[in-house]
Design an enzyme around this catalytic site. Structure first.
Site, PDB file in Angstrom:
ATOM      1  N   GLY A   1       0.851  -1.183   0.000  1.00 60.09           N
ATOM      2  CA  GLY A   1       0.000   0.000   0.000  1.00 60.09           C
ATOM      3  C   GLY A   1       0.881   1.225   0.000  1.00 60.09           C
ATOM      4  O   GLY A   1       1.784   1.364   0.836  1.00 60.09           O
ATOM      5  N   ALA A   2       0.647   2.128  -0.955  1.00 63.46           N
ATOM      6  CA  ALA A   2       1.566   3.252  -1.166  1.00 63.46           C
ATOM      7  C   ALA A   2       1.833   4.078   0.095  1.00 63.46           C
ATOM      8  O   ALA A   2       2.991   4.345   0.423  1.00 63.46           O
ATOM      9  CB  ALA A   2       1.047   4.139  -2.301  1.00 63.46           C
TER      10      ALA A   2
ATOM     11  N   ARG B   1      10.737  -0.948  -4.416  1.00 63.78           N
ATOM     12  CA  ARG B   1       9.591  -1.111  -5.325  1.00 63.78           C
ATOM     13  C   ARG B   1       9.465   0.164  -6.149  1.00 63.78           C
ATOM     14  O   ARG B   1       9.539   1.262  -5.602  1.00 63.78           O
ATOM     15  CB  ARG B   1       8.281  -1.387  -4.566  1.00 63.78           C
ATOM     16  CG  ARG B   1       8.250  -2.741  -3.868  1.00 63.78           C
ATOM     17  CD  ARG B   1       6.853  -3.105  -3.398  1.00 63.78           C
ATOM     18  NE  ARG B   1       5.991  -3.504  -4.501  1.00 63.78           N
ATOM     19  CZ  ARG B   1       4.696  -3.805  -4.356  1.00 63.78           C
ATOM     20  NH1 ARG B   1       4.118  -3.723  -3.175  1.00 63.78           N
ATOM     21  NH2 ARG B   1       3.975  -4.169  -5.397  1.00 63.78           N
TER      22      ARG B   1
ATOM     23  N   GLN C   1      -5.179  -9.423  -2.175  1.00 63.29           N
ATOM     24  CA  GLN C   1      -5.310  -8.391  -1.140  1.00 63.29           C
ATOM     25  C   GLN C   1      -6.763  -8.133  -0.768  1.00 63.29           C
ATOM     26  O   GLN C   1      -7.066  -7.797   0.375  1.00 63.29           O
ATOM     27  CB  GLN C   1      -4.652  -7.090  -1.597  1.00 63.29           C
ATOM     28  CG  GLN C   1      -3.142  -7.170  -1.748  1.00 63.29           C
ATOM     29  CD  GLN C   1      -2.732  -7.424  -3.184  1.00 63.29           C
ATOM     30  OE1 GLN C   1      -3.425  -8.140  -3.917  1.00 63.29           O
ATOM     31  NE2 GLN C   1      -1.620  -6.848  -3.600  1.00 63.29           N
TER      32      GLN C   1
ATOM     33  N   ASP D   1      -1.505   4.055  -6.292  1.00 58.77           N
ATOM     34  CA  ASP D   1      -0.085   4.083  -5.951  1.00 58.77           C
ATOM     35  C   ASP D   1       0.644   5.255  -6.591  1.00 58.77           C
ATOM     36  O   ASP D   1       1.692   5.666  -6.100  1.00 58.77           O
ATOM     37  CB  ASP D   1       0.571   2.772  -6.375  1.00 58.77           C
ATOM     38  CG  ASP D   1       0.171   1.639  -5.453  1.00 58.77           C
ATOM     39  OD1 ASP D   1       0.988   1.262  -4.608  1.00 58.77           O
ATOM     40  OD2 ASP D   1      -0.957   1.138  -5.569  1.00 58.77           O
TER      41      ASP D   1
ATOM     42  N   ASN E   1      -2.869   1.878 -10.285  1.00 59.76           N
ATOM     43  CA  ASN E   1      -3.329   1.152  -9.100  1.00 59.76           C
ATOM     44  C   ASN E   1      -3.168  -0.337  -9.361  1.00 59.76           C
ATOM     45  O   ASN E   1      -2.702  -0.748 -10.430  1.00 59.76           O
ATOM     46  CB  ASN E   1      -4.781   1.508  -8.771  1.00 59.76           C
ATOM     47  CG  ASN E   1      -5.201   1.036  -7.385  1.00 59.76           C
ATOM     48  OD1 ASN E   1      -4.476   1.224  -6.413  1.00 59.76           O
ATOM     49  ND2 ASN E   1      -6.356   0.402  -7.287  1.00 59.76           N
ATOM     50  N   LYS E   2      -3.542  -1.144  -8.401  1.00 58.80           N
ATOM     51  CA  LYS E   2      -3.360  -2.585  -8.494  1.00 58.80           C
ATOM     52  C   LYS E   2      -3.928  -3.131  -9.801  1.00 58.80           C
ATOM     53  O   LYS E   2      -4.969  -2.694 -10.274  1.00 58.80           O
ATOM     54  CB  LYS E   2      -4.036  -3.258  -7.298  1.00 58.80           C
ATOM     55  CG  LYS E   2      -3.817  -4.757  -7.196  1.00 58.80           C
ATOM     56  CD  LYS E   2      -2.342  -5.123  -7.218  1.00 58.80           C
ATOM     57  CE  LYS E   2      -1.542  -4.434  -6.150  1.00 58.80           C
ATOM     58  NZ  LYS E   2      -0.087  -4.642  -6.301  1.00 58.80           N
TER      59      LYS E   2
END
Length: 354
Positions: free
Chosen positions: A55-56, A97, A204, A245, A255-256
């Protein structure tokens, strides 16, 4: 249950205890709830890389504490050795990351503190860096609650809200971004129910979002990612709220993986698609989504889990961890400064001019 005082909203994803950082191991939730200790920048970087923390916003907070930890390790060093060692800590954290911009935002804040205090004694610099890490974490909770208040106003009483991945308390220093909006709406007395995409391949949504909601008695229904369109077509989704993110200067949202698919389906079915986005996640140096670096993770996350292999051996695998949703598919960004409808380059720049 008092939802403000118990459950994941009050759980500390990261906590500072006796000179070390402790983080919830999110790889083993919901089967086990445990904290792992970290004492150096290298350990924190590995925790970020291996998804102990994700999670950012949480990654940004962890990185800040990683710098502070490295400085603590170097408290007795000469000024020259301190500078070399601390730079090494910055470098290893920056390489952990690539997509979550909060990582680099937090490192920049920590570096600014170092730069401003280099004339001071090493012990004083260490104290300043640790104080800044604590401040970054506290700021994150404050910002999330502000976003939650703005976002809650967008959700009608009785709304069925679909979310993708986990943008809750576990993805932040507390309260959450997308789930923070839902929490704030529930705390305001609205009857909200959640539809959680499982979010392959790391699950998640199934492991983390569903757990957070169950712990707080917020109604939640788990679906596989490929069920979202079916539910939308049947009128069973009223709104979509996701986290992010990184947001580019033009409003494109990383995002994811799978978020883009959800946004396209939302537009097709005329369902509002909201992105909960602290200003620290907006990267004005990135012109558009095409320039956002997309992390590619290990094939093993897709082909199986631990000792269970469900894909044919030798199959080729793609495993991008994120995708990009074009700004034109975003109904609004929910920020700590308010709701920005139909985000674009001009309106986003205006957020930073106030």
């Amino acid at each position: 249950m008092n939802r403000q005082d118990h459950g994941p909203a009050a759980v500390q994803t990261l906590r500072w205890r006796e000179g070390r950082l402790e983080m919830i191991d999110q790889r083993v939730l919901p089967a086990r709830f445990e904290y792992l200790p970290f004492t150096s920048a290298a350990e924190v970087a590995e925790g970020i890389r291996s998804m102990v923390v994700r999670g950012a916003p949480a990654i940004g907070c962890a990185a800040a504490y990683g710098v502070a930890l490295e400085s603590v390790q170097l408290r007795g060093a000469t000024r020259e050795a301190f500078a070399v060692g601390l730079q090494r800590g910055f470098d290893v954290l920056a390489a952990s990351r690539p997509t979550a911009v909060n990582l680099f935002w937090a490192l920049a804040r920590m570096r600014a503190v170092w730069d401003a205090n280099q004339h001071r004694a090493v012990g004083d610099i260490v104290d300043c860096l640790l104080a800044q890490a604590h401040e970054i974490s506290a700021d994150d909770v404050r910002i999330n609650r502000a976003m939650g208040a703005y976002g809650a106003a967008l959700l009608a009483d009785g709304a069925r809200v679909l979310t993708h991945c986990n943008a809750g308390a576990l993805a932040t220093a507390g309260h959450g971004t997308a789930l923070g909006v839902i929490r704030s709406a529930v705390q305001a007395g609205k009857r909200i129910s959640v539809i959680a995409d499982e979010t392959r391949p790391f699950l998640q949504g199934a492991r983390l979002t569903a757990w957070e909601m169950v712990q707080e008695n917020i109604p939640v229904t788990l679906i596989t990612d490929n069920m979202a369109g079916h539910l939308m077509s049947r009128g069973e989704v009223d709104a979509i709220v996701v986290g992010t993110d990184r947001v580019a200067a033009n409003g494109d949202v990383a995002n994811k993986i799978g978020t883009y698919m959800v946004a396209v389906l939302a537009q097709r079915h005329n369902i509002p698609f909201y992105v909960a986005c602290p200003l620290s996640t907006i990267d004005l140096a990135i012109p558009d989504g095409a320039a956002i670096p997309i992390e590619e993770r290990a094939a093993e996350e897709v082909t199986g889990f631990r000792d269970c292999q469900w894909a044919a051996k030798g199959v080729q695998v793609r495993n991008p961890a994120f995708d990009v949703t074009p700004a034109e598919l975003v109904t609004a960004l929910i920020t700590e400064r308010g709701v920005l409808r139909q985000p674009n380059r001009t309106t986003i720049a205006g957020l930073f001019a106030t």
